[in-house]
Design a protein around this motif. Structure first.
Motif, PDB file in Angstrom:
ATOM      1  N   UNK A  12      86.200 -43.121  20.884  1.00 37.00           N
ATOM      2  CA  UNK A  12      86.824 -43.791  22.029  1.00 37.00           C
ATOM      3  C   UNK A  12      88.236 -44.259  21.695  1.00 37.00           C
ATOM      4  N   UNK A  13      88.423 -44.833  20.522  1.00 38.99           N
ATOM      5  CA  UNK A  13      89.752 -45.310  20.138  1.00 38.99           C
ATOM      6  C   UNK A  13      90.745 -44.160  20.045  1.00 38.99           C
ATOM      7  N   UNK A  14      90.300 -43.024  19.521  1.00 42.78           N
ATOM      8  CA  UNK A  14      91.184 -41.871  19.397  1.00 42.78           C
ATOM      9  C   UNK A  14      91.568 -41.312  20.761  1.00 42.78           C
ATOM     10  N   UNK A  62      91.567 -42.966  23.624  1.00 42.13           N
ATOM     11  CA  UNK A  62      92.406 -43.969  24.308  1.00 42.13           C
ATOM     12  C   UNK A  62      93.860 -43.854  23.849  1.00 42.13           C
ATOM     13  N   UNK A  63      94.056 -43.690  22.555  1.00 42.18           N
ATOM     14  CA  UNK A  63      95.416 -43.558  22.029  1.00 42.18           C
ATOM     15  C   UNK A  63      96.086 -42.296  22.551  1.00 42.18           C
ATOM     16  N   UNK A  64      95.332 -41.215  22.657  1.00 41.90           N
ATOM     17  CA  UNK A  64      95.881 -39.956  23.171  1.00 41.90           C
ATOM     18  C   UNK A  64      96.297 -40.089  24.632  1.00 41.90           C
ATOM     19  N   UNK A  65      95.482 -40.765  25.426  1.00 40.65           N
ATOM     20  CA  UNK A  65      95.815 -40.970  26.839  1.00 40.65           C
ATOM     21  C   UNK A  65      97.026 -41.872  26.999  1.00 40.65           C
ATOM     22  N   UNK A  66      97.100 -42.917  26.202  1.00 34.70           N
ATOM     23  CA  UNK A  66      98.210 -43.874  26.298  1.00 34.70           C
ATOM     24  C   UNK A  66      99.549 -43.209  25.999  1.00 34.70           C
ATOM     25  N   UNK A  67      99.547 -42.147  25.202  1.00 32.91           N
ATOM     26  CA  UNK A  67     100.785 -41.432  24.911  1.00 32.91           C
ATOM     27  C   UNK A  67     101.216 -40.531  26.059  1.00 32.91           C
ATOM     28  N   UNK A  68     100.269 -40.171  26.933  1.00 39.97           N
ATOM     29  CA  UNK A  68     100.552 -39.188  27.984  1.00 39.97           C
ATOM     30  C   UNK A  68     100.751 -39.810  29.362  1.00 39.97           C
ATOM     31  N   UNK A  69     100.236 -41.019  29.577  1.00 34.99           N
ATOM     32  CA  UNK A  69     100.245 -41.643  30.903  1.00 34.99           C
ATOM     33  C   UNK A  69     100.833 -43.040  30.781  1.00 34.99           C
ATOM     34  N   UNK A  89      98.797 -46.150  36.259  1.00 37.69           N
ATOM     35  CA  UNK A  89      97.657 -45.640  37.004  1.00 37.69           C
ATOM     36  C   UNK A  89      96.349 -46.208  36.473  1.00 37.69           C
ATOM     37  N   UNK A  90      95.339 -46.205  37.340  1.00 40.03           N
ATOM     38  CA  UNK A  90      93.983 -46.559  36.937  1.00 40.03           C
ATOM     39  C   UNK A  90      93.271 -45.272  36.530  1.00 40.03           C
ATOM     40  N   UNK A  91      93.113 -45.086  35.236  1.00 42.12           N
ATOM     41  CA  UNK A  91      92.615 -43.827  34.680  1.00 42.12           C
ATOM     42  C   UNK A  91      91.188 -44.019  34.184  1.00 42.12           C
ATOM     43  N   UNK A  92      90.298 -43.102  34.586  1.00 43.47           N
ATOM     44  CA  UNK A  92      88.897 -43.154  34.167  1.00 43.47           C
ATOM     45  C   UNK A  92      88.527 -41.857  33.464  1.00 43.47           C
ATOM     46  N   UNK A  93      87.989 -41.988  32.264  1.00 45.33           N
ATOM     47  CA  UNK A  93      87.523 -40.831  31.492  1.00 45.33           C
ATOM     48  C   UNK A  93      86.022 -40.970  31.277  1.00 45.33           C
ATOM     49  N   UNK A  94      85.289 -39.903  31.600  1.00 45.44           N
ATOM     50  CA  UNK A  94      83.840 -39.885  31.392  1.00 45.44           C
ATOM     51  C   UNK A  94      83.474 -38.700  30.505  1.00 45.44           C
ATOM     52  N   UNK A  95      82.622 -38.960  29.524  1.00 43.08           N
ATOM     53  CA  UNK A  95      82.119 -37.910  28.635  1.00 43.08           C
ATOM     54  C   UNK A  95      80.598 -38.006  28.606  1.00 43.08           C
ATOM     55  N   UNK A  96      79.943 -36.914  29.012  1.00 42.19           N
ATOM     56  CA  UNK A  96      78.473 -36.856  28.996  1.00 42.19           C
ATOM     57  C   UNK A  96      78.037 -35.783  28.015  1.00 42.19           C
ATOM     58  N   UNK A 116      84.994 -34.067  15.686  1.00 42.47           N
ATOM     59  CA  UNK A 116      86.180 -33.231  15.474  1.00 42.47           C
ATOM     60  C   UNK A 116      86.318 -32.198  16.580  1.00 42.47           C
ATOM     61  N   UNK A 117      85.198 -31.625  16.997  1.00 43.95           N
ATOM     62  CA  UNK A 117      85.238 -30.624  18.068  1.00 43.95           C
ATOM     63  C   UNK A 117      85.648 -31.251  19.401  1.00 43.95           C
ATOM     64  N   UNK A 118      85.144 -32.433  19.678  1.00 40.37           N
ATOM     65  CA  UNK A 118      85.505 -33.125  20.910  1.00 40.37           C
ATOM     66  C   UNK A 118      86.990 -33.488  20.933  1.00 40.37           C
ATOM     67  N   UNK A 119      87.503 -33.951  19.814  1.00 46.41           N
ATOM     68  CA  UNK A 119      88.926 -34.299  19.740  1.00 46.41           C
ATOM     69  C   UNK A 119      89.803 -33.062  19.903  1.00 46.41           C
ATOM     70  N   UNK A 120      89.348 -31.938  19.378  1.00 44.59           N
ATOM     71  CA  UNK A 120      90.108 -30.699  19.542  1.00 44.59           C
ATOM     72  C   UNK A 120      90.043 -30.191  20.972  1.00 44.59           C
ATOM     73  N   UNK A 121      88.959 -30.506  21.665  1.00 48.09           N
ATOM     74  CA  UNK A 121      88.762 -30.070  23.045  1.00 48.09           C
ATOM     75  C   UNK A 121      89.551 -30.917  24.036  1.00 48.09           C
ATOM     76  N   UNK A 122      89.868 -32.146  23.651  1.00 45.67           N
ATOM     77  CA  UNK A 122      90.443 -33.122  24.585  1.00 45.67           C
ATOM     78  C   UNK A 122      91.861 -32.781  25.060  1.00 45.67           C
ATOM     79  N   UNK A 123      92.793 -32.318  24.215  1.00 41.34           N
ATOM     80  CA  UNK A 123      94.157 -32.047  24.693  1.00 41.34           C
ATOM     81  C   UNK A 123      94.232 -31.076  25.876  1.00 41.34           C
ATOM     82  N   UNK A 124      93.350 -30.074  25.914  1.00 41.27           N
ATOM     83  CA  UNK A 124      93.356 -29.130  27.040  1.00 41.27           C
ATOM     84  C   UNK A 124      92.991 -29.841  28.341  1.00 41.27           C
ATOM     85  N   UNK A 125      92.065 -30.786  28.259  1.00 43.76           N
ATOM     86  CA  UNK A 125      91.689 -31.566  29.444  1.00 43.76           C
ATOM     87  C   UNK A 125      92.865 -32.397  29.919  1.00 43.76           C
TER      88      UNK A 125
END
Length: 296
Positions: A46-48, A50-57, A60-67, A134-143
């Motif tokens: 979550x911390x990683x 959050x930091x990635x989103x804060x650099x890009x936005x 706005x009220x931003x909501x991220x969901x991971x299931x 590691x796989x999730x973090x690598x997947x996140x930038x495309x999202x």
């Protein structure tokens, strides 16, 4: 190019035995509000994110969901040796007690122990989620990239609408300038007529003092400054749109100034036509202000 605060992106991925789905969305807000719904057993993720989103936005009220789900919820089975040893000891004690009482028991089988509660532990693999994280973090930038693309596309459409509204404000301001010029000549005639009437009907009136009061009335009714400021605000807003980036707060401030000038124009108009133009200005400004609320 400006960005809209409205955006949405979703994605799916898998890394056996896990599969997951992302959803990233945002709406307008005064500041940046990040709300993340991430499984808490993925420590540090979550911390990683959050930091990635804060650099890009920036706003706005931003909501991220991971299931996340598993394809085999039970996983491998591991023998619980303490439970097994206790069960065997209990079984031996039962058989010994039965022999003392002269009872004959059917031979025990190992399969009889399989159904005992706690004999086996499910190995989920969640104790070491390094590869999954590691796989999730690598997947996140495309999202995030897809999310930002939508915000940019929304921003491009929004920028065109705002540009058209600024053109309309400039047209109305120009129309108001023409009407104010025509009104100025009419007011001059009216003031001279009023001055003559006052001097004819007021004995002992000081002509200079009366003229000064009438001139003060004319100055208070002059809308030149308001129209000049409207023109300056239009130029400033166009410069901000051309600059792009996170200009929403500055545009919002300009909208307050636009509205102030339009209100003053209406209050000083003293002309039906000029008042109508002022009301049209207020309507366009209100519409533009609604649009500006969604600019990052």
């Amino acid at each position: 190019m400006i960005n809209s605060m409205t955006g949405f992106a979703s994605a799916k991925g898998a890394c056996a035995p896990h599969s997951w789905g992302w959803e990233l969305r945002s709406v307008n807000g005064k500041g940046l509000d990040l709300r993340l719904r991430v499984p808490d057993w993925l420590q540090g993720l979550e911390a990683a994110l959050r930091a990635e989103l804060a650099k890009s936005v920036t706003r706005g009220n931003v909501t991220l969901s991971l299931r996340i789900s598993r394809s085999d919820e039970t996983g491998d089975l591991a023998l619980n040796r303490p439970v097994m040893q206790a069960a065997l000891a209990a079984l031996a004690e039962i058989e010994a007690e039965a022999q003392e009482r002269g009872m004959t028991l059917a031979p025990s089988r190992a399969s009889d122990l399989f159904t005992l509660r706690g004999m086996f532990d499910a190995v989920s693999g969640e104790d070491d989620n390094t590869a999954l994280i590691a796989r999730l973090r690598a997947d996140f930038p495309a999202l995030v990239a897809a999310f930002l693309d939508m915000r940019r596309n929304e921003g491009a459409a929004l920028q065109q609408v705002l540009g058209e509204q600024l053109d309309r404000i400039a047209e109305l301001a120009a129309r108001a300038a023409v009407l104010a010029g025509a009104r100025r000549e009419a007011m001059a005639l009216t003031l001279r007529s009023n001055l003559a009437r006052v001097l004819d009907n007021a004995e002992g009136a000081d002509p200079a003092r009366v003229a000064q009061e009438l001139a003060l009335i004319a100055v208070k009714a002059d809308v030149t400054e308001e129209l000049d400021r409207l023109g300056a605000h239009v130029t400033a807003a166009r410069d901000l749109l051309a600059k792009g980036g996170a200009v929403g707060r500055k545009l919002d401030f300009l909208m307050q100034e636009f509205n102030r000038e339009a209100n003053t124009l209406c209050s000083k108009s003293q002309s039906t036509e000029l008042t109508a133009v002022g009301l049209d200005l207020k309507a366009v400004i209100d519409q533009m202000r609604e649009q500006v609320q969604n600019v990052e």
